[in-house]
Design a protein around this motif. Structure first.
Motif, short mmCIF file in Angstrom:
data_model
loop_
_atom_site.label_atom_id
_atom_site.label_comp_id
_atom_site.label_asym_id
_atom_site.label_seq_id
_atom_site.Cartn_x
_atom_site.Cartn_y
_atom_site.Cartn_z
N THR A 260 0.83 -1.27 0.15
CA THR A 260 -0.15 0.20 -0.04
C THR A 260 0.91 1.23 -0.15
O THR A 260 0.35 2.21 -0.56
CB THR A 260 -1.10 -0.01 1.31
N SER A 261 2.08 1.35 0.60
CA SER A 261 2.75 2.33 0.78
C SER A 261 3.30 2.69 -0.81
O SER A 261 3.90 3.98 -1.04
CB SER A 261 4.03 1.99 1.55
N ARG A 262 3.19 1.83 -1.80
CA ARG A 262 3.71 2.26 -3.01
C ARG A 262 2.97 3.43 -3.82
O ARG A 262 3.51 4.24 -4.62
CB ARG A 262 3.78 1.00 -4.00
N ASP A 263 1.65 3.39 -3.30
CA ASP A 263 0.83 4.43 -3.89
C ASP A 263 1.11 5.74 -3.34
O ASP A 263 0.77 6.85 -3.97
CB ASP A 263 -0.48 4.09 -3.62
N LEU A 264 1.84 5.84 -1.88
CA LEU A 264 1.90 7.10 -1.23
C LEU A 264 3.34 7.67 -1.58
O LEU A 264 3.60 8.74 -1.56
CB LEU A 264 1.42 6.86 -0.01
N GLY A 265 4.37 6.77 -1.56
CA GLY A 265 5.67 6.98 -1.65
C GLY A 265 6.46 5.89 -2.15
O GLY A 265 6.87 4.94 -1.28
N GLY A 266 6.70 5.58 -3.44
CA GLY A 266 7.24 4.21 -3.89
C GLY A 266 8.56 4.17 -3.44
O GLY A 266 9.08 3.01 -3.73
N GLN A 267 9.27 5.09 -2.78
CA GLN A 267 10.48 4.72 -2.49
C GLN A 267 10.78 3.97 -0.99
O GLN A 267 11.55 3.38 -0.67
CB GLN A 267 11.44 5.97 -2.29
N ALA A 268 9.40 3.82 -0.31
CA ALA A 268 9.53 3.04 1.05
C ALA A 268 9.90 1.69 1.11
O ALA A 268 10.59 1.23 1.96
CB ALA A 268 7.99 3.27 1.52
N ARG A 269 9.66 0.87 -0.08
CA ARG A 269 9.90 -0.50 -0.18
C ARG A 269 11.32 -0.65 -0.28
O ARG A 269 12.04 -1.81 0.34
CB ARG A 269 9.01 -0.92 -1.21
N HIS A 270 12.11 0.31 -0.79
CA HIS A 270 13.53 -0.10 -0.84
C HIS A 270 14.29 0.18 0.56
O HIS A 270 15.45 -0.03 0.76
CB HIS A 270 14.23 1.21 -1.70
N TRP A 271 13.66 0.63 1.60
CA TRP A 271 14.12 0.54 2.87
C TRP A 271 13.60 -0.57 3.76
O TRP A 271 13.98 -0.44 4.99
CB TRP A 271 13.74 1.71 3.64
N CYS A 272 13.01 -1.48 3.01
CA CYS A 272 12.58 -2.70 3.79
C CYS A 272 13.38 -3.79 3.42
O CYS A 272 13.87 -4.17 2.12
CB CYS A 272 10.97 -3.08 3.49
N LEU A 273 13.72 -4.61 4.48
CA LEU A 273 14.40 -5.94 4.32
C LEU A 273 13.63 -7.02 4.83
O LEU A 273 13.07 -6.92 5.81
CB LEU A 273 15.78 -5.85 5.14
N LEU A 274 13.27 -8.11 4.12
CA LEU A 274 12.49 -9.36 4.25
C LEU A 274 13.41 -10.28 5.09
O LEU A 274 14.32 -10.83 4.33
CB LEU A 274 11.72 -9.67 3.14
N ALA A 275 12.90 -10.56 6.19
CA ALA A 275 13.77 -11.54 7.05
C ALA A 275 13.53 -12.99 6.69
O ALA A 275 14.36 -13.79 6.47
CB ALA A 275 13.68 -11.44 8.55
N ASP A 276 12.07 -13.23 6.48
CA ASP A 276 11.53 -14.74 6.37
C ASP A 276 10.16 -14.52 5.38
O ASP A 276 9.59 -13.58 5.41
CB ASP A 276 11.34 -15.05 7.75
N SER A 277 9.91 -15.58 4.98
CA SER A 277 8.66 -15.61 4.06
C SER A 277 7.86 -16.93 4.40
O SER A 277 7.53 -17.80 3.39
CB SER A 277 9.06 -15.56 2.50
N GLY A 278 7.48 -17.39 5.50
CA GLY A 278 6.85 -18.43 5.89
C GLY A 278 5.34 -18.53 5.40
O GLY A 278 4.54 -19.66 4.96
N HIS A 279 4.67 -17.12 5.28
CA HIS A 279 3.24 -17.00 5.06
C HIS A 279 3.00 -16.88 3.61
O HIS A 279 3.65 -16.33 2.98
CB HIS A 279 2.76 -15.90 5.65
N PRO A 280 2.01 -17.44 3.03
CA PRO A 280 1.71 -17.49 1.43
C PRO A 280 1.31 -16.10 0.99
O PRO A 280 1.95 -15.68 0.00
CB PRO A 280 0.55 -18.26 1.32
N THR A 281 0.77 -15.29 1.87
CA THR A 281 0.69 -13.62 1.46
C THR A 281 2.07 -12.94 1.46
O THR A 281 2.20 -12.27 0.67
CB THR A 281 -0.28 -13.25 2.36
N VAL A 282 2.88 -13.39 2.34
CA VAL A 282 4.39 -12.87 2.26
C VAL A 282 4.93 -13.01 1.17
O VAL A 282 5.70 -12.28 0.52
CB VAL A 282 4.89 -13.29 3.59
N ARG A 283 4.87 -14.49 0.93
CA ARG A 283 5.74 -14.90 -0.66
C ARG A 283 5.24 -14.28 -1.77
O ARG A 283 5.91 -13.65 -2.50
CB ARG A 283 5.39 -16.44 -0.66
#
Length: 331
Positions: A260-283
């Motif tokens: 959802t942040s992409r619609d407001l400030g597309g740069q935000a995702r570049h400050w995110c680090l994904l630690a794990d992806s056990g949930h299907p929504t996360v994947r």
């Protein structure tokens, strides 16, 4: 210091709305590339840092230096937000594993009470003003953390129904089938509650049907389906990007907020680090966002637990990287 000196940004003007198209900073890509080059030139056997080289490059970009230091001041923001209706079917309360790991790691946890969400299968989760308030609260949480010296934020969630709301928002944004995003619902005794899973499916189906003709902008989706927890975390991600503070994610609330942040400030995702992806929504969401999990723990102990479990390994990679690249000591 864990980052190169950066002039503090001006405070966001009081009352200024968080709206689409905000201009936020990006990590230092040149520092990230220099970090990759530096790792490639280290005299180490075998494949070296493997996938953890991406973690070192991420830290280098967010710290603005090719030799990033391990994060010293970490804070968990734990969302407590209740969702009414079918979204919360079969939900188990509590954040015990997260609290245990946080205590063992010496990481403080700040509980954040999100506004209660209405049943999105029959009405909007929040009003427009409630969404604006939640976004502003999340932004301020990030500002407060940066002002206190926090150099890494971790997102956790313990409210009932937030996972289902994340499925609904992710499905609305990406067109994915909700049944493929909904994880099984655990029940006491190591069993699964299939009836609760079907109730959640029905709630997401009805919520998507109810809002099928609505605009798909961030504000609209957060009000219609997302509710308080996802709205606050969206604000946190935007505020963290504004203050050049990285965020460690591992669950559906965090990754959906990144969408959802992409619609407001597309740069935000570049400050995110994904630690794990056990949930299907996360994947699914991480694939859309272009985020690759640092580890493959596939834990199912609650949002934030995977991030805390991964934290010692990630810190260790940064520490080893910095030590190997340091000039030899004189005897």
């Amino acid at each position: 210091a864990t980052r190169a000196p950066v002039a503090p940004p001006p405070a966001r003007p009081a009352g200024r709305p968080i709206e689409p198209g905000m201009d936020l900073p990006l990590p230092d890509e040149s520092a990230a590339e220099l970090a990759r080059t530096r790792l490639a030139e280290l005299a180490v056997p075998g494949p070296g840092f493997g996938s953890l080289a991406d973690v070192v490059a991420f830290a280098a970009g967010t710290q603005g230096r090719p030799d990033p230091a391990p994060w010293q001041s970490v804070l968990v923001l734990l969302m407590h937000g209740e969702y009414a209706g079918g979204a919360a079917a079969g939900a188990l309360r509590g954040s015990g594993p997260l609290d245990i790991l946080a205590a063992d790691s010496g990481v403080p946890v700040r509980a954040v009470e999100a506004p209660a969400a209405r049943p999105f299968e029959i009405e909007d989760s929040l009003t427009g003003p409630e969404v604006d308030s939640a976004l502003a609260e999340g932004w301020q949480l990030a500002e407060d953390a940066a002002d206190s010296g926090v150099d890494l934020l971790v997102i956790g969630a313990a409210g009932t129904g937030a996972e289902t709301a994340a499925v609904a928002v992710t499905a609305a944004l990406t067109g994915a089938e909700p049944v493929g995003l909904l994880d099984r619902v655990p029940a006491p005794g190591g069993r699964y509650d299939d009836a609760a899973w079907m109730t959640r499916c029905a709630a997401v189906r009805d919520g998507l049907h109810r809002t099928r003709s609505r605009p798909r902008g961030a504000h609209n989706l957060l009000a219609a389906l997302g509710g308080g927890s996802i709205s606050i975390v969206t604000g946190v991600l935007l505020g963290a990007a504004y203050r050049r503070t990285p965020v460690l994610l591992d669950g559906p609330v965090g990754t959906t907020a990144a969408l959802t942040s992409r619609d407001l400030g597309g740069q935000a995702r570049h400050w995110c680090l994904l630690a794990d992806s056990g949930h299907p929504t996360v994947r699914h969401a991480s694939g859309v966002l272009g985020l690759t999990p640092a580890l493959n723990l596939r834990l199912g102990l609650g949002e934030g637990v995977g991030a805390l479990a991964a934290l010692p390994v990630l810190r260790g990679a940064l520490g080893v990287s910095a030590a190997l690249g340091a000039p030899p000591r004189r005897r």
